[in-house]
Design an enzyme around this catalytic site. Structure first.
Site, PDB file in Angstrom:
ATOM      1  N   MET A 131       0.863  -0.841  -0.066  1.00 24.41           N
ATOM      2  CA  MET A 131       0.357   0.044  -0.110  1.00 24.41           C
ATOM      3  C   MET A 131       1.000   0.991   0.096  1.00 24.41           C
ATOM      4  SD  MET A 131      -2.792   1.488   2.506  1.00 24.41           S
ATOM      5  CE  MET A 131      -2.177   1.656   4.028  1.00 24.41           C
ATOM      6  N   CYS A 132       0.023   2.469  -0.876  1.00 23.62           N
ATOM      7  CA  CYS A 132       1.076   3.485  -0.892  1.00 23.62           C
ATOM      8  C   CYS A 132      -0.107   4.253  -0.720  1.00 23.62           C
ATOM      9  CB  CYS A 132       2.121   3.924  -2.099  1.00 23.62           C
ATOM     10  SG  CYS A 132       1.426   3.634  -3.477  1.00 23.62           S
ATOM     11  N   HIS A 133       0.082   5.825  -0.932  1.00 24.29           N
ATOM     12  CA  HIS A 133      -0.520   6.745  -1.000  1.00 24.29           C
ATOM     13  C   HIS A 133      -1.572   6.824  -1.923  1.00 24.29           C
ATOM     14  CE1 HIS A 133      -1.887  11.451  -1.329  1.00 24.29           C
ATOM     15  NE2 HIS A 133      -2.217  10.458  -0.669  1.00 24.29           N
ATOM     16  N   GLY A 177      -1.646   4.452  -4.462  1.00 26.13           N
ATOM     17  CA  GLY A 177      -1.608   3.084  -5.284  1.00 26.13           C
ATOM     18  C   GLY A 177      -0.622   2.218  -6.461  1.00 26.13           C
ATOM     19  N   ILE A 237      -3.894   4.738   0.334  1.00 25.94           N
ATOM     20  CA  ILE A 237      -4.453   4.869   1.916  1.00 25.94           C
ATOM     21  C   ILE A 237      -5.577   5.999   1.936  1.00 25.94           C
ATOM     22  CG2 ILE A 237      -2.585   6.555   2.299  1.00 25.94           C
ATOM     23  CD1 ILE A 237      -3.095   5.744   5.089  1.00 25.94           C
TER      24      ILE A 237
END
Length: 115
Positions: free
Chosen positions: A72-74, A76, A101
Site C-alpha cells: 500500500m502507498c498513497h 496505489g 491509503i
C-alpha cells in the site's frame, strides 16, 4: 499480481494466510512523513510494516517469500511497482491495495486522514 480494494484487503490477507500457513502482512511503502500523517493499524490476522519504496531493493530479504503481502502507498502507483518487484524476486502471494491509503480512508476507515 492481485489487486484488492481496501474493503477486500483484510479478507484477501486472511484467505492468503490460511492457504499459505504464514502470517499476513500489509506493507506500507510510503515515506515516514506520510505514515505520520495517516496510517493503518494492524488488524485481525495481519501486521503492518513500513518500508519506504526506495528502501525495498535493499531490504526485501527481511520479508518472507511465502508470506502473503498486500502493498500500500498513497494512491496505489508506488505499491504496484513494489508488488511487481517482489513478484520478480520470487514472492508468490502479493497484492496491491488499489487506491492506496486514500481509498482506504474513503472506502474502509474514514478516521484515516486524507492528505
Amino acid at each position: 499480481m492481485n489487486i484488492v480494494h481496501p474493503a477486500q484487503t483484510e479478507q484477501w490477507l486472511a484467505d492468503s494466510a490460511s492457504e499459505s500457513g504464514q502470517p499476513a502482512l500489509l506493507l506500507d511503502v510510503r515515506e515516514p512523513w506520510e505514515v505520520q500523517t495517516a496510517s493503518v493499524k494492524p488488524g485481525d490476522g495481519y501486521t503492518v510494516v513500513q518500508m519506504p519504496m526506495r528502501s525495498v531493493p535493499a531490504r526485501y530479504l527481511e520479508l518472507n517469500k511465502e508470506q502473503p503481502i498486500a502493498c500500500m502507498c498513497h494512491h496505489g502507483a508506488r505499491s504496484a511497482q513494489v508488488a511487481h518487484f517482489l513478484m520478480q524476486q520470487g514472492f508468490s502471494r502479493v497484492a496491491n491495495v488499489h487506491g492506496g491509503i486514500n481509498a482506504w480512508s474513503q472506502e474502509k476507515d474514514p478516521s484515516v486522514p486524507l492528505y
